[in-house]
Write an enzyme that holds these catalytic residues in place. Structure first.
Site, mmCIF file in Angstrom:
data_model
loop_
_atom_site.group_PDB
_atom_site.id
_atom_site.type_symbol
_atom_site.label_atom_id
_atom_site.label_comp_id
_atom_site.label_asym_id
_atom_site.label_seq_id
_atom_site.Cartn_x
_atom_site.Cartn_y
_atom_site.Cartn_z
ATOM 1 N N GLN A 99 -13.173 15.708 14.536
ATOM 2 C CA GLN A 99 -11.851 15.134 14.305
ATOM 3 C C GLN A 99 -11.642 14.884 12.831
ATOM 4 O OE1 GLN A 99 -10.511 10.805 15.160
ATOM 5 N NE2 GLN A 99 -9.799 11.937 16.955
ATOM 6 N N ASP A 129 -12.589 9.752 21.469
ATOM 7 C CA ASP A 129 -11.738 9.224 20.401
ATOM 8 C C ASP A 129 -12.157 7.830 19.970
ATOM 9 O OD1 ASP A 129 -9.633 9.763 18.640
ATOM 10 O OD2 ASP A 129 -8.196 8.665 19.854
ATOM 11 N N SER A 173 -5.446 9.519 13.730
ATOM 12 C CA SER A 173 -6.021 10.831 14.051
ATOM 13 C C SER A 173 -5.019 11.926 13.706
ATOM 14 C CB SER A 173 -6.365 10.904 15.543
ATOM 15 O OG SER A 173 -7.268 9.888 15.915
#
Length: 285
Positions: free
Chosen positions: A277, A203, A227
């Protein structure tokens, strides 16, 4: 949370009841709970309910609400299926009585089969690169006072960027961000721990690639970045206390959303994991 030992402890979720776990919230200087923490803790909770002979090979997750750093997170694991070769789990992360995140993960027994991969790109070795801490130190005098504390904070994952970006004046750049990453201390061979730490690490900087073509920065107070979802596939064995090359790129941004995809390679060129993502990139009026 500034050391690898603290991260290892953070990921060791506490069992409250059958299929029910609790994790404490760490602080990396972000406004809300770091999404990678929720990913890693969810994966560890799911792993605790699976035969150790089966390893995670994929996960798919959605971030539903911002997490509160001041409160613990409860992880409710649903044992959807235990098959002959595959095991499926669903995890819901809960804070203040509401779901903030949910994930599905699939585990598989070890099997032999066909094997191929994308080649690792040619990049400089990590030893000759400045650390992220050293790179950030160059920009500290230019940062507003209220942002310095988070920017100065040490992280449990050592990051040596190959792509160097000015956090305040990034300029328009190709949508590519590459870096070497590793844990700053030896990581024990606890089932699922290395995979959970990689989920945590994935991340970092993933959405950065989607910002680069647009001269955008995480430090822009008028920019809301969050996100939305996260997916990972684990291809081969690896260790988080060895260097991994994290190669990221963004193929598209539209509708106030940007998508980025990444690959993790070992130093000897083995592709060990892939991730994708999509994130919100919204400029305030």
């Amino acid at each position: 949370m500034s050391t690898a030992e603290e991260l290892i402890g953070l990921l060791q979720v506490e069992q409250l009841e059958l299929n029910l776990y609790r994790g404490v919230s760490g602080d990396i200087g972000s406004r809300n709970v770091f999404g990678g923490q929720v990913l890693g803790q969810s994966l560890m909770a799911a792993t605790r309910t699976v035969d150790p002979a089966r390893r995670v090979h994929s996960l798919h997750a959605y971030f539903l609400r911002a997490g509160d750093k001041r409160a613990p997170i409860v992880y409710d694991v649903d044992r959807i299926r235990d098959g002959k070769s595959f095991t499926t789990r669903r995890v819901v992360a809960i804070q203040h009585g509401r779901p903030i995140f949910h994930m599905s993960a699939s585990f598989q027994v070890e099997e032999d089969g066909a094997s191929h991969q994308d080649p690792m790109p040619e990049v400089p070795a990590p030893e000759g690169l400045p650390t992220e801490v050293e790179h950030r130190a160059r920009h500290l005098p230019r940062l507003p006072e209220h942002l310095r504390a988070g920017y100065e904070r040490d992280r449990p994952i050592e990051i040596r960027p190959i792509t160097l970006v000015d956090p305040l004046e990034p300029g328009a750049m190709p949508p590519v961000f590459d870096a070497w990453v590793r844990a700053l201390a030896p990581v024990p061979d606890v089932p699922g721990l290395h995979q959970a730490m990689l989920a945590y690490t994935s991340d970092f900087h993933l959405l950065s690639a989607a910002l680069l073509p647009h001269d955008m920065s995480f430090f822009d107070p008028k920019l809301h970045i969050a996100s939305l979802d996260h997916a990972m596939w684990f291809h081969r064995d690896f260790r988080m206390d060895d260097w991994l090359l994290y190669v990221t790129e963004s193929p598209s941004a539209s509708g106030s959303r940007g998508i980025s995809r990444g690959k993790f390679y070992t130093r000897d060129g083995r592709l060990v994991a892939s991730t994708v993502q999509e994130g919100l990139i919204r400029r305030a009026p």
